[in-house]
Design a protein around this motif. Structure first.
Motif, PDB file in Angstrom:
ATOM      1  N   ILE A 179      -2.199  -5.085  13.058  1.00 18.20           N
ATOM      2  CA  ILE A 179      -2.337  -6.386  12.407  1.00 18.20           C
ATOM      3  C   ILE A 179      -2.221  -7.503  13.438  1.00 18.20           C
ATOM      4  O   ILE A 179      -3.016  -8.452  13.449  1.00 18.20           O
ATOM      5  CB  ILE A 179      -1.280  -6.552  11.303  1.00 18.20           C
ATOM      6  CG1 ILE A 179      -1.608  -5.639  10.115  1.00 18.20           C
ATOM      7  CG2 ILE A 179      -1.209  -8.007  10.833  1.00 18.20           C
ATOM      8  CD1 ILE A 179      -0.533  -5.601   9.056  1.00 18.20           C
ATOM      9  N   PHE A 180      -1.236  -7.397  14.319  1.00 19.09           N
ATOM     10  CA  PHE A 180      -1.013  -8.456  15.303  1.00 19.09           C
ATOM     11  C   PHE A 180      -2.215  -8.599  16.235  1.00 19.09           C
ATOM     12  O   PHE A 180      -2.684  -9.719  16.495  1.00 19.09           O
ATOM     13  CB  PHE A 180       0.251  -8.170  16.116  1.00 19.09           C
ATOM     14  CG  PHE A 180       0.575  -9.238  17.119  1.00 19.09           C
ATOM     15  CD1 PHE A 180       0.944 -10.501  16.702  1.00 19.09           C
ATOM     16  CD2 PHE A 180       0.491  -8.986  18.479  1.00 19.09           C
ATOM     17  CE1 PHE A 180       1.227 -11.501  17.621  1.00 19.09           C
ATOM     18  CE2 PHE A 180       0.776  -9.977  19.409  1.00 19.09           C
ATOM     19  CZ  PHE A 180       1.145 -11.233  18.980  1.00 19.09           C
ATOM     20  N   GLY A 196       0.788  -1.213   0.000  1.00 22.04           N
ATOM     21  CA  GLY A 196       0.000   0.000   0.000  1.00 22.04           C
ATOM     22  C   GLY A 196       0.822   1.264   0.000  1.00 22.04           C
ATOM     23  O   GLY A 196       0.288   2.364   0.086  1.00 22.04           O
ATOM     24  N   GLN A 197       2.151   1.123  -0.095  1.00 24.76           N
ATOM     25  CA  GLN A 197       2.993   2.311  -0.128  1.00 24.76           C
ATOM     26  C   GLN A 197       2.691   3.086  -1.407  1.00 24.76           C
ATOM     27  O   GLN A 197       2.644   2.521  -2.494  1.00 24.76           O
ATOM     28  CB  GLN A 197       4.464   1.876  -0.119  1.00 24.76           C
ATOM     29  CG  GLN A 197       5.437   3.041   0.040  1.00 24.76           C
ATOM     30  CD  GLN A 197       6.864   2.525   0.094  1.00 24.76           C
ATOM     31  OE1 GLN A 197       7.247   1.652  -0.670  1.00 24.76           O
ATOM     32  NE2 GLN A 197       7.659   3.063   0.997  1.00 24.76           N
ATOM     33  N   PRO A 198       2.429   4.395  -1.324  1.00 28.89           N
ATOM     34  CA  PRO A 198       2.142   5.178  -2.521  1.00 28.89           C
ATOM     35  C   PRO A 198       3.277   5.089  -3.526  1.00 28.89           C
ATOM     36  O   PRO A 198       4.425   4.860  -3.159  1.00 28.89           O
ATOM     37  CB  PRO A 198       1.999   6.604  -1.977  1.00 28.89           C
ATOM     38  CG  PRO A 198       1.653   6.433  -0.538  1.00 28.89           C
ATOM     39  CD  PRO A 198       2.375   5.187  -0.101  1.00 28.89           C
ATOM     40  N   PRO A 199       2.977   5.230  -4.828  1.00 33.07           N
ATOM     41  CA  PRO A 199       4.013   5.125  -5.854  1.00 33.07           C
ATOM     42  C   PRO A 199       5.002   6.285  -5.776  1.00 33.07           C
ATOM     43  O   PRO A 199       4.839   7.228  -5.018  1.00 33.07           O
ATOM     44  CB  PRO A 199       3.209   5.170  -7.161  1.00 33.07           C
ATOM     45  CG  PRO A 199       1.943   5.872  -6.800  1.00 33.07           C
ATOM     46  CD  PRO A 199       1.645   5.505  -5.378  1.00 33.07           C
ATOM     47  N   PRO A 254       3.499  -3.796   7.618  1.00 36.77           N
ATOM     48  CA  PRO A 254       2.265  -2.995   7.601  1.00 36.77           C
ATOM     49  C   PRO A 254       1.485  -3.211   6.305  1.00 36.77           C
ATOM     50  O   PRO A 254       2.061  -3.534   5.271  1.00 36.77           O
ATOM     51  CB  PRO A 254       2.782  -1.554   7.704  1.00 36.77           C
ATOM     52  CG  PRO A 254       4.129  -1.668   8.346  1.00 36.77           C
ATOM     53  CD  PRO A 254       4.698  -2.967   7.839  1.00 36.77           C
ATOM     54  N   PHE A 255       0.176  -3.039   6.381  1.00 33.78           N
ATOM     55  CA  PHE A 255      -0.700  -3.207   5.220  1.00 33.78           C
ATOM     56  C   PHE A 255      -1.587  -1.971   5.115  1.00 33.78           C
ATOM     57  O   PHE A 255      -2.495  -1.784   5.922  1.00 33.78           O
ATOM     58  CB  PHE A 255      -1.544  -4.470   5.374  1.00 33.78           C
ATOM     59  CG  PHE A 255      -2.509  -4.702   4.236  1.00 33.78           C
ATOM     60  CD1 PHE A 255      -2.054  -5.145   3.005  1.00 33.78           C
ATOM     61  CD2 PHE A 255      -3.871  -4.480   4.400  1.00 33.78           C
ATOM     62  CE1 PHE A 255      -2.942  -5.368   1.956  1.00 33.78           C
ATOM     63  CE2 PHE A 255      -4.767  -4.700   3.360  1.00 33.78           C
ATOM     64  CZ  PHE A 255      -4.300  -5.141   2.136  1.00 33.78           C
ATOM     65  N   LYS A 273      -3.746 -14.331   4.277  1.00 31.79           N
ATOM     66  CA  LYS A 273      -2.315 -14.448   3.969  1.00 31.79           C
ATOM     67  C   LYS A 273      -1.903 -13.570   2.794  1.00 31.79           C
ATOM     68  O   LYS A 273      -0.700 -13.398   2.561  1.00 31.79           O
ATOM     69  CB  LYS A 273      -1.920 -15.905   3.733  1.00 31.79           C
ATOM     70  CG  LYS A 273      -2.381 -16.486   2.413  1.00 31.79           C
ATOM     71  CD  LYS A 273      -2.110 -17.983   2.348  1.00 31.79           C
ATOM     72  CE  LYS A 273      -0.670 -18.332   2.599  1.00 31.79           C
ATOM     73  NZ  LYS A 273      -0.394 -19.763   2.348  1.00 31.79           N
ATOM     74  N   ASN A 274      -2.861 -12.989   2.066  1.00 30.99           N
ATOM     75  CA  ASN A 274      -2.493 -12.032   1.026  1.00 30.99           C
ATOM     76  C   ASN A 274      -2.057 -10.704   1.652  1.00 30.99           C
ATOM     77  O   ASN A 274      -0.966 -10.211   1.364  1.00 30.99           O
ATOM     78  CB  ASN A 274      -3.631 -11.835   0.037  1.00 30.99           C
ATOM     79  CG  ASN A 274      -3.176 -11.119  -1.216  1.00 30.99           C
ATOM     80  OD1 ASN A 274      -2.189 -11.518  -1.838  1.00 30.99           O
ATOM     81  ND2 ASN A 274      -3.865 -10.061  -1.596  1.00 30.99           N
ATOM     82  N   PRO A 275      -2.838 -10.098   2.538  1.00 38.93           N
ATOM     83  CA  PRO A 275      -2.353  -8.891   3.217  1.00 38.93           C
ATOM     84  C   PRO A 275      -1.279  -9.183   4.266  1.00 38.93           C
ATOM     85  O   PRO A 275      -0.489  -8.302   4.611  1.00 38.93           O
ATOM     86  CB  PRO A 275      -3.610  -8.306   3.870  1.00 38.93           C
ATOM     87  CG  PRO A 275      -4.539  -9.457   4.008  1.00 38.93           C
ATOM     88  CD  PRO A 275      -4.261 -10.354   2.851  1.00 38.93           C
ATOM     89  N   ILE A 276      -1.256 -10.422   4.796  1.00 39.60           N
ATOM     90  CA  ILE A 276      -0.249 -10.802   5.803  1.00 39.60           C
ATOM     91  C   ILE A 276       0.518 -12.009   5.252  1.00 39.60           C
ATOM     92  O   ILE A 276       0.226 -13.163   5.600  1.00 39.60           O
ATOM     93  CB  ILE A 276      -0.904 -11.164   7.150  1.00 39.60           C
ATOM     94  CG1 ILE A 276      -1.955 -10.130   7.543  1.00 39.60           C
ATOM     95  CG2 ILE A 276       0.151 -11.290   8.252  1.00 39.60           C
ATOM     96  CD1 ILE A 276      -2.765 -10.509   8.764  1.00 39.60           C
TER      97      ILE A 276
END
Length: 385
Positions: A326-327, A94-97, A317-318, A281-284
């Motif tokens: 997340i945890f 999700g980091q901006p380009p 991070p997501f 498991k895709n986001p984590i």
């Protein structure tokens, strides 16, 4: 294969590199002496523990992604991808380009582990361009790292108050099917439930959740934007098991769903657990290893903060979810909803957690291969995944 076997197949150049890493004093022209000297050093507990203390957090993340994968062989492309994911500065989902490029080179990390005797090329014609990890090194890595983690813990007695939801999610899947058996639910144009029937469903659940408030919610389920986290998993389980259908702007039971409801059958928790894995498991990406660590470290009551301290650095991070969020929200809370662990409150130690016997059995007995995941379309063009 174990380290001793892989050393026998390694060429003398790699053996010399490994010997130099461990400062072995031996005849560098004798393959047999090199192997014996390396094994003598590596098998010493103090030497191995010293090697672990030299690892960076990126190194540990990389190894952590490999040791819990049951496959024996990895391509160089897979290892490079895992190495890149271990560097959060360049791999935050999700980091901006248009972020500054990092000069960090994942191939250097892979080369370092080859020189340390952690990675070896395959020995046959078919596997010579693939890489493998010694099984005994995997076991020693997890054992030694577990001891390092536990050295910071204080295990406690059973707290006076704790939450235990064993069996409840299977009951609520049945309650969800029961509701849809007696009432068709209209859907909006984007296949969301209207607020009134959604609230009626929530009120019938064993665990009451608040409806999501306005904000960014995506990545953890098909309708995660509109549903509470636990109900989202129940909904997705029913959808992917073919128990419900969203056709013609109505949420209804399928024939399979009606038969399941009428039979009174309760779903197998291990199947719900696998579905949760495939979605989360895709986001984590390293969810399987994180769940393993929780299982390994929380066999007795332990502080949530202590677990978070050692495991959050392994979590990427997501989007707007921090490692800590997340945890706590996506891992511990969902594991509790699945009946895998208990969450308690202790006057002296604060929040504590412990695995259930059911949870230990499911976690140790269930493995979801890396390729088995459900990739959801995230409708967020501003921050493409």
């Amino acid at each position: 294969m174990n380290l001793a076997d892989m050393l026998c197949y390694a060429d003398i150049q790699q053996l010399s590199s490994i010997a130099n890493t461990y400062d072995c004093q031996c005849n560098g022209h004798s393959k047999n002496e090199l192997i014996q000297s390396i094994l003598s050093k590596v098998n010493r507990r103090d030497v191995f523990e010293q090697q672990l203390t030299k690892l960076s957090i990126e190194d540990i993340r990389f190894l952590n992604s490999i040791v819990f994968d049951k496959r024996d062989l990895f391509s160089i492309e897979e290892l490079i991808a895992r190495a890149r994911l271990s560097n959060f500065a360049t791999a935050v989902v999700g980091q901006p380009p248009n972020q500054p490029k990092d000069t960090w080179n994942p191939r250097e990390m892979i080369a370092k582990f080859k020189h340390s005797g952690w990675l070896f090329n395959g020995y046959s014609q078919q596997t010579r361009y693939l890489f493998q990890f010694p099984k005994d090194m995997k076991a020693r890595f997890t054992e030694t790292l577990a001891k390092q983690f536990q050295s910071e813990f204080t295990y406690t007695d059973e707290p006076p108050v704790y939450r235990d939801e064993q069996g409840l999610i299977a009951e609520d899947i049945f309650h969800f099917l029961h509701f849809l058996y007696h009432q068709d639910v209209p859907l909006t144009a984007d296949l969301s439930m209207y607020k009134r029937p959604l609230q009626q469903i929530v009120d019938r659940m064993s665990v009451i959740e608040e409806l999501p408030k306005a904000g960014w919610r995506f990545g953890y389920g098909r309708n995660f934007r509109d549903l509470p986290s636990r109900l989202s998993i129940i909904y997705d389980y029913c959808y992917y098991q073919g128990l419900i259908s969203e056709g013609n702007s109505m949420l209804v039971l399928t024939d399979k769903g009606r038969q399941t409801y009428l039979s009174g059958k309760r779903e197998d928790l291990s199947h719900v657990y696998r579905l949760w894995f495939k979605i989360y498991k895709n986001p984590i990406p390293n969810l399987q290893s994180i769940v393993y660590w929780v299982d390994r470290l929380a066999r007795d009551w332990v502080q949530v903060d202590a677990l978070a301290k050692v495991l959050c650095p392994l979590l990427r991070p997501f989007y707007f979810d921090t490692s800590e969020a997340i945890f706590e929200k996506r891992v511990l809370l969902m594991m509790m909803h699945l009946g895998l662990l208990r969450l308690g409150e202790d006057e002296s130690h604060g929040r504590v957690v412990r695995m259930t016997k059911l949870g230990i059995g499911i976690v140790t007995g269930t493995y979801v291969p890396e390729e088995e995941k459900i990739v959801l379309k995230i409708d967020n063009p501003e921050f493409p995944c």
